[in-house]
Design an enzyme around this catalytic site. Structure first.
Site, PDB file in Angstrom:
ATOM      1  N   HIS A  52       0.848  -1.193   0.000  1.00 34.32           N
ATOM      2  CA  HIS A  52       0.000   0.000   0.000  1.00 34.32           C
ATOM      3  C   HIS A  52       0.885   1.244   0.000  1.00 34.32           C
ATOM      4  O   HIS A  52       2.024   1.221   0.490  1.00 34.32           O
ATOM      5  CB  HIS A  52      -0.899   0.018   1.230  1.00 34.32           C
ATOM      6  CG  HIS A  52      -1.946  -1.041   1.228  1.00 34.32           C
ATOM      7  ND1 HIS A  52      -3.067  -0.979   2.015  1.00 34.32           N
ATOM      8  CD2 HIS A  52      -2.048  -2.214   0.538  1.00 34.32           C
ATOM      9  CE1 HIS A  52      -3.821  -2.059   1.819  1.00 34.32           C
ATOM     10  NE2 HIS A  52      -3.210  -2.820   0.921  1.00 34.32           N
ATOM     11  N   GLU A  54       0.908   3.890   1.790  1.00 30.73           N
ATOM     12  CA  GLU A  54       1.377   4.299   3.111  1.00 30.73           C
ATOM     13  C   GLU A  54       2.584   3.472   3.555  1.00 30.73           C
ATOM     14  O   GLU A  54       3.551   4.008   4.112  1.00 30.73           O
ATOM     15  CB  GLU A  54       0.272   4.147   4.166  1.00 30.73           C
ATOM     16  CG  GLU A  54      -0.976   4.939   3.895  1.00 30.73           C
ATOM     17  CD  GLU A  54      -2.052   4.128   3.175  1.00 30.73           C
ATOM     18  OE1 GLU A  54      -1.744   3.465   2.160  1.00 30.73           O
ATOM     19  OE2 GLU A  54      -3.210   4.158   3.633  1.00 30.73           O
ATOM     20  N   CYS A  82      -6.344   1.809   5.657  1.00 31.60           N
ATOM     21  CA  CYS A  82      -6.973   0.570   6.121  1.00 31.60           C
ATOM     22  C   CYS A  82      -6.409   0.244   7.509  1.00 31.60           C
ATOM     23  O   CYS A  82      -5.515   0.928   8.013  1.00 31.60           O
ATOM     24  CB  CYS A  82      -6.686  -0.563   5.141  1.00 31.60           C
ATOM     25  SG  CYS A  82      -4.948  -1.067   5.102  1.00 31.60           S
ATOM     26  N   CYS A  85      -2.513  -0.349   7.510  1.00 31.15           N
ATOM     27  CA  CYS A  85      -1.726   0.870   7.366  1.00 31.15           C
ATOM     28  C   CYS A  85      -1.857   1.773   8.591  1.00 31.15           C
ATOM     29  O   CYS A  85      -0.859   2.327   9.070  1.00 31.15           O
ATOM     30  CB  CYS A  85      -2.139   1.621   6.110  1.00 31.15           C
ATOM     31  SG  CYS A  85      -1.713   0.730   4.594  1.00 31.15           S
TER      32      CYS A  85
END
Length: 177
Positions: A52, A54, A82, A85
């Site tokens: 992801h 992040e 999410c 993260c």
């Protein structure tokens, strides 16, 4: 510099994700008002469920700082983090996480759930809504394009060469992979 400026930099990273066939989410890490790391979604291209935006930006910043804790850093991301993260950012002790669009399906900062209200050793401030309409529209356009083209993602889908948007920050260090 301000939140709008850094969110625009995250939005540029989201456009990089789209350019390589990824869901367009981008993130940047800022320390002392300086952009120090960037990331965009790479789950498909790297065949990595943790890829992801992040996490990519967090890893680059931690390597640059030579520290797994980043208490003087802020992260700007185009979509609400999410649970994975959000917890990684809390564990890294980020000062602030500023996100644009809310994610009612998988968001963990008020969307589907809100783990930011739980009691942890470190309290990271999560703030949403900066450039939310613009970042949300980019995501809607991406998924509309995918639905109309019948695209099925694979890690090979983004193996073609693309032009990556450069960040216009003269002090941005280059972090080797």
């Amino acid at each position: 510099m301000n939140d709008l400026f850094f969110m625009q930099q995250a939005l540029d990273q989201a456009r990089n994700a789209w350019a390589v066939g990824e869901v367009p989410v981008g993130a940047v890490v800022v320390k002392n008002n300086q952009l120090i790391a960037t990331g965009f979604n790479q789950t498909i291209t790297q065949a990595d469920p943790t890829g992801h935006a992040e996490i990519i930006a967090l890893r680059a910043a931690a390597q640059l700082e030579a520290n797994y804790r980043l208490p003087d850093c802020d992260l700007y991301v185009t979509l609400e983090p999410c649970a994975m993260c959000a917890m990684a950012l809390i564990h890294a002790r980020f000062r602030r996480v500023i996100f644009a669009a809310s994610d009612p399906k998988t968001g963990a900062c008020g969307g589907n759930m809100d783990i930011t209200k739980a009691s942890f050793n470190h309290q990271t401030l999560f703030e949403g809504g900066v450039l939310a309409d613009l970042c949300g529209q980019l995501l809607r356009d991406f998924f509309a394009d995918r639905r109309s083209s019948g695209f099925e993602p694979t890690h090979q889908a983004a193996s073609h060469a693309v032009e990556i948007i450069e960040i216009s920050a003269p002090s941005l260090p280059i972090v080797p992979k």
